[in-house]
Design a protein around this motif. Structure first.
Motif, PDB file in Angstrom:
ATOM      1  N   ILE A 192      -8.342  13.177   2.467  1.00  0.00           N
ATOM      2  CA  ILE A 192      -9.452  14.092   2.749  1.00  0.00           C
ATOM      3  C   ILE A 192      -9.499  14.431   4.237  1.00  0.00           C
ATOM      4  CG2 ILE A 192     -11.974  14.272   2.784  1.00  0.00           C
ATOM      5  CD1 ILE A 192     -11.955  12.626   0.160  1.00  0.00           C
ATOM      6  N   ALA A 193      -9.257  13.435   5.092  1.00  0.00           N
ATOM      7  CA  ALA A 193      -9.236  13.694   6.527  1.00  0.00           C
ATOM      8  C   ALA A 193      -8.153  14.702   6.883  1.00  0.00           C
ATOM      9  CB  ALA A 193      -9.029  12.387   7.293  1.00  0.00           C
ATOM     10  N   ARG A 194      -6.981  14.558   6.276  1.00  0.00           N
ATOM     11  CA  ARG A 194      -5.913  15.538   6.500  1.00  0.00           C
ATOM     12  C   ARG A 194      -6.321  16.912   6.006  1.00  0.00           C
ATOM     13  NH1 ARG A 194      -0.473  14.680   7.314  1.00  0.00           N
ATOM     14  NH2 ARG A 194      -0.488  16.971   7.203  1.00  0.00           N
ATOM     15  N   GLU A 199      -5.942  14.610  12.523  1.00  0.00           N
ATOM     16  CA  GLU A 199      -4.724  13.835  12.717  1.00  0.00           C
ATOM     17  C   GLU A 199      -5.065  12.403  12.334  1.00  0.00           C
ATOM     18  OE1 GLU A 199      -2.411  12.011  16.524  1.00  0.00           O
ATOM     19  OE2 GLU A 199      -2.877  14.171  16.599  1.00  0.00           O
ATOM     20  N   VAL A 200      -4.364  11.840  11.348  1.00  0.00           N
ATOM     21  CA  VAL A 200      -4.812  10.612  10.709  1.00  0.00           C
ATOM     22  C   VAL A 200      -3.881   9.439  10.988  1.00  0.00           C
ATOM     23  CG1 VAL A 200      -5.518   9.541   8.539  1.00  0.00           C
ATOM     24  CG2 VAL A 200      -5.806  12.002   8.858  1.00  0.00           C
ATOM     25  N   SER A 214       3.131   8.195   2.672  1.00  0.00           N
ATOM     26  CA  SER A 214       3.434   9.202   1.647  1.00  0.00           C
ATOM     27  C   SER A 214       2.226  10.051   1.276  1.00  0.00           C
ATOM     28  CB  SER A 214       3.986   8.515   0.391  1.00  0.00           C
ATOM     29  OG  SER A 214       2.950   7.838  -0.329  1.00  0.00           O
ATOM     30  N   ILE A 215       1.005   9.546   1.483  1.00  0.00           N
ATOM     31  CA  ILE A 215      -0.184  10.327   1.137  1.00  0.00           C
ATOM     32  C   ILE A 215      -0.713  11.123   2.321  1.00  0.00           C
ATOM     33  CG2 ILE A 215      -0.864   8.835  -0.774  1.00  0.00           C
ATOM     34  CD1 ILE A 215      -2.894   7.504   1.041  1.00  0.00           C
ATOM     35  N   GLY A 216       0.027  11.114   3.436  1.00  0.00           N
ATOM     36  CA  GLY A 216      -0.309  12.058   4.498  1.00  0.00           C
ATOM     37  C   GLY A 216      -0.670  11.505   5.850  1.00  0.00           C
ATOM     38  N   ALA A 217      -0.645  10.184   6.037  1.00  0.00           N
ATOM     39  CA  ALA A 217      -0.987   9.638   7.350  1.00  0.00           C
ATOM     40  C   ALA A 217       0.075  10.032   8.370  1.00  0.00           C
ATOM     41  CB  ALA A 217      -1.107   8.122   7.284  1.00  0.00           C
ATOM     42  N   ASP A 218      -0.367  10.505   9.534  1.00  0.00           N
ATOM     43  CA  ASP A 218       0.561  10.866  10.596  1.00  0.00           C
ATOM     44  C   ASP A 218       1.163   9.621  11.237  1.00  0.00           C
ATOM     45  OD1 ASP A 218       0.078  13.921  10.886  1.00  0.00           O
ATOM     46  OD2 ASP A 218      -1.943  13.071  10.863  1.00  0.00           O
ATOM     47  N   GLU A 219       0.394   8.553  11.269  1.00  0.00           N
ATOM     48  CA  GLU A 219       0.860   7.286  11.811  1.00  0.00           C
ATOM     49  C   GLU A 219       0.297   6.165  10.953  1.00  0.00           C
ATOM     50  OE1 GLU A 219       0.751   4.638  15.968  1.00  0.00           O
ATOM     51  OE2 GLU A 219      -0.389   6.506  15.789  1.00  0.00           O
ATOM     52  N   GLY A 313      -3.771  20.471  -4.630  1.00  0.00           N
ATOM     53  CA  GLY A 313      -2.704  19.564  -4.262  1.00  0.00           C
ATOM     54  C   GLY A 313      -2.927  18.829  -2.949  1.00  0.00           C
ATOM     55  N   LYS A 314      -4.090  19.006  -2.330  1.00  0.00           N
ATOM     56  CA  LYS A 314      -4.356  18.344  -1.047  1.00  0.00           C
ATOM     57  C   LYS A 314      -4.782  16.885  -1.219  1.00  0.00           C
ATOM     58  CE  LYS A 314      -5.624  22.616   1.329  1.00  0.00           C
ATOM     59  NZ  LYS A 314      -6.695  23.365   2.047  1.00  0.00           N
ATOM     60  N   VAL A 315      -5.284  16.539  -2.386  1.00  0.00           N
ATOM     61  CA  VAL A 315      -5.708  15.164  -2.680  1.00  0.00           C
ATOM     62  C   VAL A 315      -5.152  14.766  -4.038  1.00  0.00           C
ATOM     63  CG1 VAL A 315      -7.673  13.655  -3.165  1.00  0.00           C
ATOM     64  CG2 VAL A 315      -7.816  15.309  -1.287  1.00  0.00           C
TER      65      VAL A 315
END
Length: 348
Positions: A192-194, A199-200, A214-219, A313-315
């Protein structure tokens, strides 16, 4: 064990005689009659819930396990019993997240009809073949999700959304850290933050680093090797879902105008996380950063928004494991002892 309800149809001079409950008026449900370990939960046949004019009766196809189910099963922290029953639980059937089919609607309900696929966060009663929900808190199920996936969304994703957007005031471009990024709420919070433009950074154990990435964390920070409060980095918003660092240390990892949002955490046997929360709010008076806590509330509007994020497709829900209804005790035990990756689902 079967409970029988009675209705009276006596005329003058006659004694009221009981009217037996027919099989189609009962259901299987996981019932709790006292506090304790998950072993206090048992499968019983009970009466179906009756709906009011503004309610929807849902035939449950799947439900999900939440931290609240563990709290309500064990009756800890003890302070919580002031709300949900001092000696025994007021509500006997656990479960707060459901997805299924509309079975019937109250006289005042116009937005749904039998057969509609829906999902909802209910006050109680989700671990059962049927459950009652206020129509105002029911939303159409995301079309691209199975019932099992959809059942994981309402409470956890809504908590993540409210923590980030409402309590945290998240804005696009901000740097956000999610402590507990691989859990039920955390896995939704990262996504959701992404989706909201942040920037997560996710914090989790070594075995979940690839999942969180894989679910979108930048770091991703492996907490077994690195302490995010000691790495010198600063974040605009920290969503703390674990409570395993001193509040002062978390504040020290914020920008001068950053926000720390506290959600959940364990704490002591009597007060749970309450002592930490109170201390944090007192401390916030002496620093430039904001410290906030919140109580998640069910919302159809949020479920509608979450459905949009899911269908775009964002979540995407992360499902750890599924259990049949009869093994809800095992599902809750797994939640407490194994620390699930994403959500645990109960199927019917």
């Amino acid at each position: 064990m079967t409970r029988t309800s009675h209705s009276s149809r006596a005329t003058v001079g006659e004694e009221a005689s009981p009217e037996p409950v027919t099989p189609d008026q009962t259901m299987e449900a996981i019932v709790q009659r006292r506090y304790g370990s998950p072993a206090v939960l048992g499968l019983e046949r009970v009466d179906r819930p009756r709906i009011g004019d503004d309610d929807v009766l849902i035939r449950v196809r799947a439900a999900a396990v939440n931290h609240a189910d563990w709290v309500l099963t064990t009756g800890r922290p003890l302070i919580g019993r002031l709300a949900f029953g001092l000696r025994r639980p007021k509500e006997r059937v656990r479960g707060m997240d459901v997805a299924g089919l509309v079975e019937a609607v109250g006289a005042g309900v116009t937005g749904f009809r039998p057969g509609d696929e829906v999902y909802a966060q209910v006050p109680a009663g989700g671990f059962a073949e049927f459950t009652r929900a206020p129509a105002a808190l029911v939303s159409p199920k995301p079309a691209n999700l199975s019932f099992e996936q959809a059942a994981t969304v309402p409470l956890a994703a809504n908590t993540a959304l409210q923590g980030l957007r409402d309590a945290g005031g998240l804005r696009a471009g901000q740097r956000v850290l999610v402590n507990g990024a691989s859990g039920g709420v955390g896995s939704f919070a990262v996504q959701i933050a992404r989706a909201l433009g942040a920037e997560v950074t996710g914090v989790c154990s070594a075995r979940n680093v690839d999942l969180v990435r894989s679910i979108g964390a930048d770091e991703v920070i492996d907490y077994t090797r690195h302490d995010f409060t000691a790495n010198g980095r600063r974040y605009d918003l920290i969503l703390d879902l674990i409570g395993n660092h001193p509040v002062r240390s978390c504040i020290g990892s914020l920008t001068p105008t950053g926000t720390l949002v506290l959600s959940s955490g364990t704490g002591g046997r009597v007060l749970g996380p309450l002592g930490r929360v109170v201390g944090a709010l007192v401390l916030s008076r002496f620093v430039s950063q904001s410290v906030r806590t919140f109580v998640g509330t069910p919302s159809r509007e949020n479920l509608d928004l979450l459905r949009t994020l899911v269908e775009s497709g964002k979540v995407t829900p992360v499902v750890d494991r599924s259990y049949p209804l009869r093994d809800v005790p095992g599902a809750i035990r797994h939640f407490a002892e194994v620390h699930a990756r994403g959500k645990i689902v109960v199927t019917l």
